[in-house]
Design a protein around this motif. Structure first.
Motif, PDB file in Angstrom:
ATOM      1  N   GLN A 184     -12.210   7.699  10.939  1.00  0.00           N
ATOM      2  CA  GLN A 184     -10.826   7.971  11.324  1.00  0.00           C
ATOM      3  C   GLN A 184      -9.870   7.440  10.272  1.00  0.00           C
ATOM      4  O   GLN A 184      -9.920   6.269   9.895  1.00  0.00           O
ATOM      5  CB  GLN A 184     -10.500   7.344  12.677  1.00  0.00           C
ATOM      6  CG  GLN A 184      -9.128   7.750  13.206  1.00  0.00           C
ATOM      7  CD  GLN A 184      -8.782   7.089  14.528  1.00  0.00           C
ATOM      8  OE1 GLN A 184      -8.357   5.945  14.553  1.00  0.00           O
ATOM      9  NE2 GLN A 184      -8.960   7.834  15.614  1.00  0.00           N
ATOM     10  N   ASN A 241      -6.379   8.721  10.496  1.00  0.00           N
ATOM     11  CA  ASN A 241      -5.194   8.698  11.363  1.00  0.00           C
ATOM     12  C   ASN A 241      -5.620   9.057  12.781  1.00  0.00           C
ATOM     13  O   ASN A 241      -6.681   9.660  12.989  1.00  0.00           O
ATOM     14  CB  ASN A 241      -4.141   9.701  10.892  1.00  0.00           C
ATOM     15  CG  ASN A 241      -3.518   9.315   9.570  1.00  0.00           C
ATOM     16  OD1 ASN A 241      -2.910   8.265   9.463  1.00  0.00           O
ATOM     17  ND2 ASN A 241      -3.684  10.164   8.560  1.00  0.00           N
ATOM     18  N   LYS A 242      -4.797   8.725  13.728  1.00  0.00           N
ATOM     19  CA  LYS A 242      -5.069   9.121  15.095  1.00  0.00           C
ATOM     20  C   LYS A 242      -4.815  10.620  15.232  1.00  0.00           C
ATOM     21  O   LYS A 242      -3.713  11.098  14.948  1.00  0.00           O
ATOM     22  CB  LYS A 242      -4.186   8.351  16.075  1.00  0.00           C
ATOM     23  CG  LYS A 242      -4.511   8.635  17.531  1.00  0.00           C
ATOM     24  CD  LYS A 242      -3.687   7.778  18.456  1.00  0.00           C
ATOM     25  CE  LYS A 242      -4.041   8.059  19.922  1.00  0.00           C
ATOM     26  NZ  LYS A 242      -3.232   7.227  20.849  1.00  0.00           N
ATOM     27  N   PRO A 243      -5.824  11.410  15.645  1.00  0.00           N
ATOM     28  CA  PRO A 243      -5.633  12.863  15.698  1.00  0.00           C
ATOM     29  C   PRO A 243      -4.751  13.296  16.861  1.00  0.00           C
ATOM     30  O   PRO A 243      -4.689  12.633  17.897  1.00  0.00           O
ATOM     31  CB  PRO A 243      -7.063  13.385  15.876  1.00  0.00           C
ATOM     32  CG  PRO A 243      -7.790  12.280  16.562  1.00  0.00           C
ATOM     33  CD  PRO A 243      -7.188  11.005  16.039  1.00  0.00           C
ATOM     34  N   ASP A 244      -4.077  14.422  16.647  1.00  0.00           N
ATOM     35  CA  ASP A 244      -3.268  15.033  17.697  1.00  0.00           C
ATOM     36  C   ASP A 244      -4.009  16.164  18.392  1.00  0.00           C
ATOM     37  O   ASP A 244      -3.635  16.556  19.503  1.00  0.00           O
ATOM     38  CB  ASP A 244      -1.956  15.586  17.111  1.00  0.00           C
ATOM     39  CG  ASP A 244      -1.046  14.486  16.598  1.00  0.00           C
ATOM     40  OD1 ASP A 244      -1.056  13.391  17.183  1.00  0.00           O
ATOM     41  OD2 ASP A 244      -0.335  14.720  15.601  1.00  0.00           O
ATOM     42  N   ASN A 289     -12.990  13.479  22.043  1.00  0.00           N
ATOM     43  CA  ASN A 289     -11.553  13.539  22.344  1.00  0.00           C
ATOM     44  C   ASN A 289     -11.310  14.483  23.526  1.00  0.00           C
ATOM     45  O   ASN A 289     -10.678  15.542  23.372  1.00  0.00           O
ATOM     46  CB  ASN A 289     -10.784  14.022  21.119  1.00  0.00           C
ATOM     47  CG  ASN A 289     -10.874  13.062  19.948  1.00  0.00           C
ATOM     48  OD1 ASN A 289     -10.198  12.043  19.925  1.00  0.00           O
ATOM     49  ND2 ASN A 289     -11.725  13.384  18.977  1.00  0.00           N
ATOM     50  N   LEU A 311      -7.604  15.734  24.219  1.00  0.00           N
ATOM     51  CA  LEU A 311      -6.793  16.378  23.196  1.00  0.00           C
ATOM     52  C   LEU A 311      -6.864  17.897  23.301  1.00  0.00           C
ATOM     53  O   LEU A 311      -7.905  18.452  23.687  1.00  0.00           O
ATOM     54  CB  LEU A 311      -7.250  15.959  21.796  1.00  0.00           C
ATOM     55  CG  LEU A 311      -6.950  14.535  21.334  1.00  0.00           C
ATOM     56  CD1 LEU A 311      -7.394  14.360  19.882  1.00  0.00           C
ATOM     57  CD2 LEU A 311      -5.478  14.203  21.490  1.00  0.00           C
ATOM     58  N   LYS A 317      -2.617  16.723  12.346  1.00  0.00           N
ATOM     59  CA  LYS A 317      -3.584  15.618  12.374  1.00  0.00           C
ATOM     60  C   LYS A 317      -4.754  16.043  13.256  1.00  0.00           C
ATOM     61  O   LYS A 317      -4.652  16.012  14.489  1.00  0.00           O
ATOM     62  CB  LYS A 317      -2.925  14.347  12.912  1.00  0.00           C
ATOM     63  CG  LYS A 317      -1.822  13.808  12.028  1.00  0.00           C
ATOM     64  CD  LYS A 317      -1.188  12.572  12.661  1.00  0.00           C
ATOM     65  CE  LYS A 317      -0.057  12.037  11.802  1.00  0.00           C
ATOM     66  NZ  LYS A 317       0.593  10.849  12.432  1.00  0.00           N
ATOM     67  N   ALA A 353      -8.943  16.245  14.389  1.00  0.00           N
ATOM     68  CA  ALA A 353     -10.306  15.725  14.438  1.00  0.00           C
ATOM     69  C   ALA A 353     -11.236  16.919  14.314  1.00  0.00           C
ATOM     70  O   ALA A 353     -11.022  17.956  14.957  1.00  0.00           O
ATOM     71  CB  ALA A 353     -10.555  14.985  15.747  1.00  0.00           C
ATOM     72  N   ALA A 397      -7.724  13.914   9.819  1.00  0.00           N
ATOM     73  CA  ALA A 397      -7.444  12.643  10.488  1.00  0.00           C
ATOM     74  C   ALA A 397      -8.728  11.960  10.932  1.00  0.00           C
ATOM     75  O   ALA A 397      -8.859  10.731  10.847  1.00  0.00           O
ATOM     76  CB  ALA A 397      -6.527  12.884  11.689  1.00  0.00           C
ATOM     77  N   GLU A 398      -9.697  12.763  11.392  1.00  0.00           N
ATOM     78  CA  GLU A 398     -10.923  12.188  11.955  1.00  0.00           C
ATOM     79  C   GLU A 398     -12.077  13.159  11.732  1.00  0.00           C
ATOM     80  O   GLU A 398     -11.947  14.352  12.005  1.00  0.00           O
ATOM     81  CB  GLU A 398     -10.706  11.922  13.450  1.00  0.00           C
ATOM     82  CG  GLU A 398     -11.788  11.145  14.151  1.00  0.00           C
ATOM     83  CD  GLU A 398     -11.388  10.840  15.590  1.00  0.00           C
ATOM     84  OE1 GLU A 398     -10.705   9.826  15.822  1.00  0.00           O
ATOM     85  OE2 GLU A 398     -11.725  11.651  16.488  1.00  0.00           O
ATOM     86  N   HIS A 455     -16.241  13.788  12.473  1.00  0.00           N
ATOM     87  CA  HIS A 455     -17.382  13.368  13.289  1.00  0.00           C
ATOM     88  C   HIS A 455     -18.690  13.883  12.682  1.00  0.00           C
ATOM     89  O   HIS A 455     -18.707  14.911  11.997  1.00  0.00           O
ATOM     90  CB  HIS A 455     -17.215  13.880  14.718  1.00  0.00           C
ATOM     91  CG  HIS A 455     -16.143  13.170  15.473  1.00  0.00           C
ATOM     92  ND1 HIS A 455     -16.409  12.155  16.364  1.00  0.00           N
ATOM     93  CD2 HIS A 455     -14.788  13.288  15.428  1.00  0.00           C
ATOM     94  CE1 HIS A 455     -15.274  11.686  16.850  1.00  0.00           C
ATOM     95  NE2 HIS A 455     -14.271  12.368  16.307  1.00  0.00           N
TER      96      HIS A 455
END
Length: 394
Positions: free
Chosen positions: A270, A272-275, A294, A297, A349, A351, A367-368, A370
């Motif tokens: 990560q 940034n924190k994803p939106d 998530n 989200l 942002k 993921a 942002a993220e 996986h």
């Protein structure tokens, strides 16, 4: 970037949103979506698979599972099928798991060497005569092409027939043939399709697969009986043996100096924190790692307009994607766009789940990220052959 309502009727979307972005061909009878995939999984029967997986006709004699469209997009993972296979009789279990490993081998190979898979891997295959390698008139070839055009799916046996007939028998370049097949296949993975053609025409192992009447009589005898050319069969005998010259092989086939790059992240990364979660064509199932991590989200998917315009995939493939997204939209807050997924990731942002394909490298601002759901983790050893690769697995 154009957003459209994914709940709109799929036929309307294909006709309006995707005009000029596909080559037509109707809709497959194999439906897309997690719900359809789960149903297929619940009905999966592997008893007799080892004996019948290569049967072509009659249809009720086939042992092929038709799970590949869902596997290709990780709607059903290889790991899930590996576990399901554990309940089958030993011979069927082992054969089915061999086929799952072949799919994983293709993914490992493509992740390591990327677009080099479009070139002859180990042996020179110089057939490149102009024209169509699938002339009409032979019942066996016509039957296989009808299935390809109607449903975008073939048993492995007829895939080999078509690939061999295109290049080994008719001398056409294998890259052109695989592109024709890739346009139609709803399980059309670059990794698996390129690898399958390489091995069938001999550029992967030096031993071209010779397509002859014997295989048709064994796997689909009724085709020979009804063929207008049965008394003058163009493939009565096997094609003459041909020795292929070795080519200078890429060092990456022998050793991977950076297996961690091939593998991708082993744990979520990560920045940034994803939106929101961005899905890719490589991972469309409910268990997509980024989406599963998530659950609250919103989710987005972006059809790559430039790639579709270039590839001109069959509409069967577009329908399969739309059906999959429409099914997902019943469970998640999903927005769907036509545009550039890389630009979308830059502007948001997101993921995302790592994808072991060359195009994933275009994403620079995520942002993220996986981990990809590998069945087996890539290793640094030889991938020159399936057996060499398998011997190094942990």
């Amino acid at each position: 970037m154009k957003q459209f309502d994914i709940t709109t009727d799929a036929e309307q979307l294909v006709g309006e949103v995707f005009t000029g972005l596909h080559s037509g061909g109707g809709r497959s009878s194999i439906p897309g979506g997690q719900t359809a995939a789960n149903l297929a999984l619940s009905n999966l029967q592997l008893r007799g698979y080892a004996k019948d997986r290569s049967e072509v006709l009659p249809l009720d004699s086939r042992g092929a599972t038709v799970m590949s469209p869902y596997v290709r997009h990780n709607i059903i993972s290889l790991s899930t099928l590996w576990d399901v296979a554990g309940k089958a009789p030993q011979y069927d279990r082992d054969k089915y798991r061999d086929e799952l490993l072949w799919q994983e081998y293709a993914r490992h190979l493509y992740a390591r060497i990327g677009k080099k898979l479009f070139s002859n891997l180990r042996f020179e295959q110089t057939w490149d005569a102009p024209g169509d390698g699938w002339p009409e008139g032979m019942a066996c070839v016509d039957f296989a092409l009808d299935e390809l055009h109607q449903d975008g799916w073939l048993v492995n046996q007829t895939r080999m027939w078509l690939a061999s007939h295109w290049s080994v028998r008719n001398g056409k370049g294998w890259l052109h043939g695989q592109e024709r097949m890739h346009q139609e296949l709803i399980d059309g993975s670059r990794a698996a399709n390129l690898l399958g053609w390489q091995w069938t025409v001999g550029s992967g192992n030096g031993k071209p697969y010779g397509f002859a009447r014997w295989q048709v009589q064994k796997r689909a005898p009724e085709l020979c009986g009804s063929c207008a050319l049965k008394s003058a069969c163009p493939i009565e005998k096997f094609p003459a043996d041909r020795e292929l010259s070795p080519v200078a092989t890429d060092p990456l086939l022998s050793f991977d100096p950076s297996p961690e790059i091939t593998t991708g992240p082993r744990v979520p990364v990560q920045v940034n924190k994803p939106d929101l979660v961005l899905l890719t064509i490589e991972s469309l199932g409910d268990s997509d790692p980024a989406m599963a991590a998530n659950p609250d989200l919103p989710v987005a998917f972006v059809f790559n307009e430039q790639a579709l315009a270039k590839l001109q995939l069959s509409s069967k493939r577009i329908y399969f994607y739309l059906e999959t997204l429409q099914d997902l939209a019943t469970r998640r807050d999903l927005s769907v766009y036509l545009g550039d997924p890389v630009e979308f990731a830059k502007a948001n942002k997101v993921a995302v789940t790592h994808a072991p394909v060359p195009s994933f490298g275009k994403f620079q601002t995520l942002a993220e990220v996986h981990p990809y759901p590998w069945l087996k983790l890539p290793h640094s050893g030889s991938v020159k052959s399936f057996s060499a690769w398998r011997g190094k697995l942990r």
